[in-house]
Scaffold this motif. Structure first.
Motif, PDB file in Angstrom:
ATOM      1  N   GLU A 111     -27.058  17.514 -27.419  1.00  0.00           N
ATOM      2  CA  GLU A 111     -28.156  16.693 -28.283  1.00  0.00           C
ATOM      3  C   GLU A 111     -27.976  15.259 -27.627  1.00  0.00           C
ATOM      4  O   GLU A 111     -26.759  14.912 -27.688  1.00  0.00           O
ATOM      5  CB  GLU A 111     -28.341  17.142 -29.068  1.00  0.00           C
ATOM      6  N   ASN A 114     -29.478  11.048 -28.488  1.00  0.00           N
ATOM      7  CA  ASN A 114     -30.828  10.301 -28.978  1.00  0.00           C
ATOM      8  C   ASN A 114     -30.769   9.589 -28.697  1.00  0.00           C
ATOM      9  O   ASN A 114     -29.692   8.517 -28.189  1.00  0.00           O
ATOM     10  CB  ASN A 114     -30.163  10.205 -30.452  1.00  0.00           C
ATOM     11  N   SER A 155     -33.347   5.329 -28.878  1.00  0.00           N
ATOM     12  CA  SER A 155     -34.307   4.573 -29.652  1.00  0.00           C
ATOM     13  C   SER A 155     -33.710   3.410 -28.887  1.00  0.00           C
ATOM     14  O   SER A 155     -32.970   2.949 -28.662  1.00  0.00           O
ATOM     15  CB  SER A 155     -34.097   4.310 -31.328  1.00  0.00           C
ATOM     16  N   ASN A 204     -35.731  12.368 -29.058  1.00  0.00           N
ATOM     17  CA  ASN A 204     -34.386  12.745 -28.601  1.00  0.00           C
ATOM     18  C   ASN A 204     -34.794  14.546 -27.674  1.00  0.00           C
ATOM     19  O   ASN A 204     -35.605  15.386 -27.546  1.00  0.00           O
ATOM     20  CB  ASN A 204     -33.846  12.898 -30.264  1.00  0.00           C
TER      21      ASN A 204
END
Length: 390
Positions: free
Chosen positions: A182, A184, A186, A204
């Motif tokens: 996974e 992520n 930003s 994500n």
């Protein structure tokens, strides 16, 4: 009527944390849990975890960096336990015969379930490697994880000979592996506090593959029982080495323009018009290759805009609606127009659907497997904040 269940649990937990110069750290935890839901010989589960990490941004060569604010590497391993099961699954239980007289040779109670004193906790061994990153005065943030989760001693049903008086009992036999990653990310694209102007973007992504590593003979028997039933829905099958979300169907070569019958491909590579459950193969999976979300938040003075999107790519689905509304629909009743317009009617017709006069149930076939890629807007909001009264 009614029911009464009692379950009890007791546990002891301990944890130790150590950090050296805010650079290297470790976390160690252990717990001992006991539950009445498991057999008398295995009520207790020993669970533990160990994690280590390195704050690279605290090293001398990065400590004064204007680019990197945080760079952390971490790894962990350990066990978790599950007890979301029937409180009486490990017990031998009786059913009182309340509707019959038993003052002669008839019994007053009969065995209802076969217990297992050796039934133990289902545990999951978790491995994780990850990294966290922040750049440009924390305006850019990212993190990533790679994991392997092995669920061991999964509770499953074991078939028994009919002569024992029970169909099955609960045992620790199943094993499932989940493996994936996974990510992520930003970024604060605009940050002007004096103007109350902010713009944030995030995304994500995740990938997970599950594999059934071990099954019981009960699930083998369950597969055979499912195959014996006529159904238009693909049946859930449990096969070692396969994805638990796999779509099992018989391979199809389409509709024969000469006869309007479906042509199937057997496991031996031969053509046939007969659907056979033994020819079923995995033709897709509901598990996507990649899934996640992305969105944005924009603030300008007293206005704020929020958008949130979901996406999925690489998975498949079985178009059950098309099967039920077109292929298995009876043309003698009010039906979808495609039943008359798109189904095969005479020799030479090239159609995706079988002969309109064939009212037999269409069983799972690869003809109706479709890609399940999607992009969905799950949230959209625009708001304005009025001045508050003093």
């Amino acid at each position: 009527g009614g029911s009464d269940d009692i379950s009890r649990m007791i546990g002891v937990l301990g944890a130790v944390n150590y950090t050296w110069k805010n650079r290297y750290f470790t976390d160690i935890s252990g717990r001992l849990d006991g539950s009445s839901k498991f057999g008398g010989n295995n009520r207790w589960a020993k669970l533990w975890s160990v994690g280590i990490g390195w704050n690279a941004h605290e090293e001398d060569f990065l400590k004064d960096s204007k680019l990197i604010n945080l760079l952390r590497f971490r790894a962990s391993t350990g066990f978790t336990g599950s007890q979301n099961y029937n409180p009486n699954q490990a017990l031998t239980m009786f059913d009182y015969i309340r509707g019959d007289f038993y003052f002669w040779s008839l019994p007053g109670a009969a065995l209802k379930a076969m217990g297992n004193e050796n039934l133990k906790w289902q545990r999951t061994r978790k491995h994780n490697i990850g990294v966290d990153l922040q750049l440009f005065n924390k305006r850019v943030s990212a993190s990533g994880n790679f994991y392997i989760d092995d669920s061991m001693d999964a509770l499953t049903q074991v078939s028994l000979p009919p002569s024992l008086g029970f169909n099955s009992y609960t045992e620790n036999l199943g094993q499932v592996r989940n493996r994936g990653y996974e990510f992520n990310f930003s970024v604060i694209a605009i940050s002007r506090p004096q103007e109350n102007f902010y713009w944030t973007l995030f995304v994500n992504a995740a990938h997970n593959k599950n594999t059934l590593m071990k099954i019981s003979n009960f699930l083998d028997a369950w597969n055979a029982e499912q195959d014996a039933q006529v159904s238009s829905n693909p049946k859930v099958r449990f096969e070692e080495g396969q994805d638990m979300n796999a779509i099992w169907v018989v391979p199809s070569l389409g509709i024969d323009p000469a006869t309007g019958q479906e042509i199937f491909l057997t496991k031996d590579g031969e053509f046939t018009n007969v659907w056979n459950p033994e020819d079923q193969v995995v033709a897709g999976t509901k598990t996507p290759d990649l899934f996640g979300s992305f969105g944005t938040q924009l603030t300008l003075n007293k206005w704020q805009l929020n958008v949130y999107m979901l996406y999925s790519y690489g998975g498949e689905t079985y178009n059950q609606t098309l099967v039920n509304r077109v292929e298995n629909a009876n043309p003698n009743f009010n039906v979808d127009s495609r039943v008359f317009m798109d189904r095969w009617r005479e020799p030479g017709d090239v159609s995706h659907f079988k002969n309109i006069t064939n009212l037999a149930t269409t069983q799972p076939t690869s003809r109706f497997i479709e890609d399940n890629n999607y992009l969905r807007m799950t949230s959209f909001s625009l708001q304005y904040e009025f001045d508050r009264s003093q």
